[in-house]
Design an enzyme around this catalytic site. Structure first.
Site, PDB file in Angstrom:
ATOM      1  N   VAL A  94      77.385   8.110 -11.807  1.00 20.56           N
ATOM      2  CA  VAL A  94      76.232   8.990 -12.009  1.00 20.56           C
ATOM      3  C   VAL A  94      76.323  10.273 -11.190  1.00 20.56           C
ATOM      4  O   VAL A  94      75.621  11.232 -11.456  1.00 20.56           O
ATOM      5  CB  VAL A  94      74.908   8.263 -11.688  1.00 20.56           C
ATOM      6  CG1 VAL A  94      74.588   7.226 -12.745  1.00 20.56           C
ATOM      7  CG2 VAL A  94      74.945   7.613 -10.318  1.00 20.56           C
ATOM      8  N   LYS A  95      77.150  10.277 -10.160  1.00 24.13           N
ATOM      9  CA  LYS A  95      77.376  11.463  -9.312  1.00 24.13           C
ATOM     10  C   LYS A  95      76.074  12.131  -8.884  1.00 24.13           C
ATOM     11  O   LYS A  95      75.931  13.352  -8.935  1.00 24.13           O
ATOM     12  CB  LYS A  95      78.292  12.471 -10.025  1.00 24.13           C
ATOM     13  CG  LYS A  95      79.692  11.925 -10.301  1.00 24.13           C
ATOM     14  CD  LYS A  95      80.578  13.005 -10.914  1.00 24.13           C
ATOM     15  CE  LYS A  95      81.990  12.501 -11.142  1.00 24.13           C
ATOM     16  NZ  LYS A  95      82.077  11.499 -12.231  1.00 24.13           N
ATOM     17  N   ARG A  96      75.129  11.332  -8.430  1.00 24.82           N
ATOM     18  CA  ARG A  96      73.846  11.886  -7.996  1.00 24.82           C
ATOM     19  C   ARG A  96      73.970  12.496  -6.605  1.00 24.82           C
ATOM     20  O   ARG A  96      74.757  12.051  -5.773  1.00 24.82           O
ATOM     21  CB  ARG A  96      72.769  10.806  -7.979  1.00 24.82           C
ATOM     22  CG  ARG A  96      72.516  10.113  -9.306  1.00 24.82           C
ATOM     23  CD  ARG A  96      72.135  11.076 -10.404  1.00 24.82           C
ATOM     24  NE  ARG A  96      71.650  10.367 -11.579  1.00 24.82           N
ATOM     25  CZ  ARG A  96      71.890  10.729 -12.833  1.00 24.82           C
ATOM     26  NH1 ARG A  96      72.633  11.793 -13.074  1.00 24.82           N
ATOM     27  NH2 ARG A  96      71.395  10.041 -13.848  1.00 24.82           N
TER      28      ARG A  96
END
Length: 266
Positions: A94-96
């Site tokens: 998700v690379k949040r």
């Protein structure tokens, strides 16, 4: 068990390989599926059904599910449950990255036991400052889950930021060092790195890093399993190579997917 302990147990039994479940339109077309929620579900869940007992870790890329709205997110929930039922681990890509209460909300979405979108680990972007990830770090430690922090990504454009000077060391090296310090402090070793396998020189020293290193870029992006030792040296035993298209192109048949996995595991 901590995430590090579960990862070590699972990879010892099944081999150190992470398979991405990225049902982009070209893959759906190659599988003879429609680019809609039905095609998404048949592809993604079919992957886990075919090779779920052979692969240690699966990495669904959230964007390919989000594009279909709430119905796509519902498919992602089912895929994550399928992975659990298969005895594999999940890294939700998700690379949040955010600050304060927003980062805390992202953490609750993916790292709480009560969440339908819970995964064993998630990917995070540290470019609002490593300490901005604190809500996710603390919740991962509380729930026995893991985090993979972007350090040196596989795409060529990443070097513009990741190799920039940060007080005598690269930004990537600063991320490596801060993640290692956090692991040493907690003793859980739950914080991993994302370091692409597409660079002859990644521009950061991970030889003494004390956590898992997720290595994307294997296969379609040009990285190879055989080439990892020359890139990572002493850290090779901590690597979790990740391939997506190279495996998915073996489908839709179970035999083709199994063969693709076995070719990577050697």
């Amino acid at each position: 068990m901590t995430y590090a302990e579960r990862l070590a147990t699972t990879t010892a039994a099944r081999g150190a390989l992470c398979v991405g479940i990225d049902p982009h339109p070209q893959i759906l077309q190659a599988w003879g599926l429609t680019d809609d929620v039905d095609g998404l579900e048949r592809c993604a869940r079919g992957m886990v059904e075919a090779i779920g007992d052979k692969v240690a870790v699966f990495k669904p890329q959230s964007a390919f599910y989000e594009v279909h709205g709430s119905a796509g997110i519902a498919v992602l929930e089912r895929v994550l449950d399928d992975i659990r039922q298969a005895g594999a681990l999940s890294i939700l890509d998700v690379k949040r990255g955010d600050i304060g209460s927003t980062m805390a909300a992202y953490a609750r979405a993916y790292l709480r036991e009560e969440s339908a979108l819970r995964a064993d680990a998630i990917t995070l972007a540290p470019y609002l400052g490593f300490e901005s990830l604190r809500p996710a770090i603390d919740l991962a430690h509380e729930t026995g889950r893991g985090l993979y922090v972007l350090a040196r990504t596989s795409n060529p454009e990443g070097g513009e930021v990741q190799l920039a000077d940060a007080g005598g060391r690269s930004v990537a090296q600063m991320v490596v060092d801060q993640a290692a310090e956090e692991n040493q402090r907690s003793g859980q070793y739950a914080i991993g790195l994302v370091v692409g396998g597409t660079h002859a020189d990644p521009g950061c020293d991970v030889s003494r890093f004390n956590g898992s290193i997720l290595v994307p870029g294997i296969g379609a992006q040009g990285g190879t399993i055989d080439g990892l030792r020359s890139i990572f040296g002493e850290a090779t035993d901590r690597l979790l190579p990740s391939a997506s298209r190279q495996v998915m192109q073996g489908g839709p048949s179970r035999e083709g997917l199994v063969q693709a996995v076995e070719s990577l595991l050697g």
